[in-house]
Design an enzyme around this catalytic site. Sequence first.
Site, PDB file in Angstrom:
ATOM      1  N   GLN A 106       0.838  -1.196   0.000  1.00 33.99           N
ATOM      2  CA  GLN A 106       0.000   0.000   0.000  1.00 33.99           C
ATOM      3  C   GLN A 106       0.881   1.257   0.000  1.00 33.99           C
ATOM      4  OE1 GLN A 106      -3.479  -0.485   2.970  1.00 33.99           O
ATOM      5  NE2 GLN A 106      -1.960  -1.996   3.586  1.00 33.99           N
ATOM      6  N   VAL A 108       3.398   4.141  -0.955  1.00 33.53           N
ATOM      7  CA  VAL A 108       3.778   4.890  -2.161  1.00 33.53           C
ATOM      8  C   VAL A 108       5.219   5.394  -2.034  1.00 33.53           C
ATOM      9  CG1 VAL A 108       1.401   5.624  -2.600  1.00 33.53           C
ATOM     10  CG2 VAL A 108       2.909   7.094  -1.216  1.00 33.53           C
ATOM     11  N   HIS A 126      -1.373   1.439  -4.338  1.00 32.07           N
ATOM     12  CA  HIS A 126      -1.835   2.816  -4.114  1.00 32.07           C
ATOM     13  C   HIS A 126      -0.972   3.817  -4.871  1.00 32.07           C
ATOM     14  CE1 HIS A 126      -3.931   1.546  -0.107  1.00 32.07           C
ATOM     15  NE2 HIS A 126      -4.595   1.168  -1.161  1.00 32.07           N
ATOM     16  N   CYS A 138      -4.005  11.210 -21.280  1.00 29.67           N
ATOM     17  CA  CYS A 138      -3.821  11.142 -22.733  1.00 29.67           C
ATOM     18  C   CYS A 138      -3.212   9.786 -23.099  1.00 29.67           C
ATOM     19  CB  CYS A 138      -2.948  12.291 -23.222  1.00 29.67           C
ATOM     20  SG  CYS A 138      -1.245  12.208 -22.657  1.00 29.67           S
ATOM     21  N   THR A 211       0.014  -2.833   8.709  1.00 29.29           N
ATOM     22  CA  THR A 211      -1.160  -2.132   8.188  1.00 29.29           C
ATOM     23  C   THR A 211      -2.316  -2.184   9.190  1.00 29.29           C
ATOM     24  OG1 THR A 211      -2.729  -1.906   6.359  1.00 29.29           O
ATOM     25  CG2 THR A 211      -2.026  -4.146   6.906  1.00 29.29           C
ATOM     26  N   SER A 212      -3.138  -1.129   9.188  1.00 31.25           N
ATOM     27  CA  SER A 212      -4.274  -1.052  10.127  1.00 31.25           C
ATOM     28  C   SER A 212      -5.558  -1.565   9.484  1.00 31.25           C
ATOM     29  CB  SER A 212      -4.473   0.408  10.552  1.00 31.25           C
ATOM     30  OG  SER A 212      -4.799   1.191   9.409  1.00 31.25           O
TER      31      SER A 212
HETATM   32  N1  APR Z   1       6.179  -2.373  12.656  1.00 32.17           N
HETATM   33  C1  APR Z   1       4.994  -2.991  12.373  1.00 32.17           C
HETATM   34  N2  APR Z   1       3.791  -2.343  12.387  1.00 32.17           N
HETATM   35  C2  APR Z   1       3.799  -1.042  12.714  1.00 32.17           C
HETATM   36  C3  APR Z   1       5.005  -0.342  13.042  1.00 32.17           C
HETATM   37  C4  APR Z   1       6.229  -1.072  13.002  1.00 32.17           C
HETATM   38  N3  APR Z   1       7.376  -0.501  13.295  1.00 32.17           N
HETATM   39  N4  APR Z   1       4.680   0.955  13.334  1.00 32.17           N
HETATM   40  C5  APR Z   1       3.328   1.060  13.175  1.00 32.17           C
HETATM   41  N5  APR Z   1       2.805  -0.134  12.805  1.00 32.17           N
HETATM   42  C6  APR Z   1       1.420  -0.443  12.468  1.00 32.17           C
HETATM   43  C7  APR Z   1       0.357   0.324  13.243  1.00 32.17           C
HETATM   44  O1  APR Z   1       0.016  -0.339  14.437  1.00 32.17           O
HETATM   45  C8  APR Z   1      -0.802   0.332  12.248  1.00 32.17           C
HETATM   46  O2  APR Z   1      -1.596  -0.833  12.390  1.00 32.17           O
HETATM   47  O3  APR Z   1       1.251  -0.065  11.125  1.00 32.17           O
HETATM   48  C9  APR Z   1      -0.098   0.302  10.886  1.00 32.17           C
HETATM   49  C10 APR Z   1      -0.126   1.611  10.110  1.00 32.17           C
HETATM   50  O4  APR Z   1      -1.470   1.881   9.807  1.00 32.17           O
HETATM   51  P1  APR Z   1      -1.865   3.162   8.922  1.00 32.17           P
HETATM   52  O5  APR Z   1      -1.154   4.341   9.405  1.00 32.17           O
HETATM   53  O6  APR Z   1      -3.340   3.192   8.887  1.00 32.17           O
HETATM   54  O7  APR Z   1      -1.261   2.830   7.484  1.00 32.17           O
HETATM   55  P2  APR Z   1      -1.789   1.807   6.374  1.00 32.17           P
HETATM   56  O8  APR Z   1      -2.514   0.672   6.990  1.00 32.17           O
HETATM   57  O9  APR Z   1      -0.659   1.492   5.491  1.00 32.17           O
HETATM   58  O10 APR Z   1      -2.831   2.733   5.568  1.00 32.17           O
HETATM   59  C11 APR Z   1      -3.397   2.195   4.431  1.00 32.17           C
HETATM   60  O11 APR Z   1      -4.583   4.161   3.894  1.00 32.17           O
HETATM   61  O12 APR Z   1      -4.446   6.317   4.076  1.00 32.17           O
HETATM   62  C12 APR Z   1      -4.429   5.357   3.170  1.00 32.17           C
HETATM   63  O13 APR Z   1      -3.373   5.288   1.085  1.00 32.17           O
HETATM   64  C13 APR Z   1      -3.112   5.326   2.441  1.00 32.17           C
HETATM   65  O14 APR Z   1      -1.794   3.377   1.896  1.00 32.17           O
HETATM   66  C14 APR Z   1      -2.486   4.029   2.926  1.00 32.17           C
HETATM   67  C15 APR Z   1      -3.669   3.229   3.384  1.00 32.17           C
END
Ligand code: APR
Length: 269
Positions: A106, A108, A126, A138, A211-212
């Site tokens: 996800q 970028v 993404h 285009c 990822t969350s």
């Molecule tokens: N190691 C592992 N996990 C981690 C770490 C780490 N060092 N630091 C933070 N996290 C976890 C957090 O607990 C959270 O669950 O990474 C996750 C980050 O979540 P988000 O900030 O929501 O990012 P993401 O899930 O990638 O967002 C997805 O949403 O906003 C859009 O396009 C954007 O690609 C992005 C998408």
Amino acid sequence: MERVIAACKQALAKDGHVLALTGAGISAESGIPTFRGKEGYWTVGARDYHPQELATHDAFARMPWDVWAWYLYRRGVCRAAEPNAGHAALVRWGKALPDRFGLITQNVDGLHARAGSPREHTYPIHGDINLMRCTADCVLDRWPIPETVPALGKGDAVTDEVKTQLRCPHCGGMTRPHVLWFDESYDEPRFFLDTARRLAAKATLLVVAGTSAQTNLPWQVVTLAARAGATIVDVNTEDNPFAEIAAESGGAVRGSAAAILPVLVDALV
Ligand code: APR
């Protein structure tokens, strides 16, 4: 961790794709803010300047240079960062499984590519903050933002000189950042929609890291992989909806991606 490694080894003994799905958490230790963490772009932003509104086609139509300014600022943050041990571990895994491995990200920020993950099996669903494409579509091409375009500081405006460099090389029209905005949809040619779904539906092992679980295609990937009987492992510093799904097969590992992925990958390679 032993139980997770054993479950992964069993999955690797079966046919099927071996996938990693990453989010902002894998780049957190490289110094790139996540989106929804305490100092995340959407969290801090909500206090100062509502970037979530900026990350829309609607905002770009109304104030293209404000949107460009924000992405050129974030591009600077990403280019100043270095890939970490988590990114490197996935490069090793890909090298060890050239015909089965796929990396769906996800992010970028381009750190997977800079760590050495080959384009052939890396799917930035993404987009990529280092690329631009024609606003009028285009052509479907995307081009690297010229190296001569400097990193912008937070709140800096785009100069006329830089505006001339953000022209479409094909039609001369305006370009836009090659990222997926909140009011836009996934597709295959630009965001690997069908590829990600196809790989997930034939996966035997899926490792989710950082990822969350707040966006659509990652949910499709995890759900399709689970339905295909894949073993799913979740690596995250915090609990999240994918951890619950992973708990039914591979398991959830609490901790940082940069610390855990090298241990996991090296135990499997
Ligand atoms: N190691 C592992 N996990 C981690 C770490 C780490 N060092 N630091 C933070 N996290 C976890 C957090 O607990 C959270 O669950 O990474 C996750 C980050 O979540 P988000 O900030 O929501 O990012 P993401 O899930 O990638 O967002 C997805 O949403 O906003 C859009 O396009 C954007 O690609 C992005 C998408």
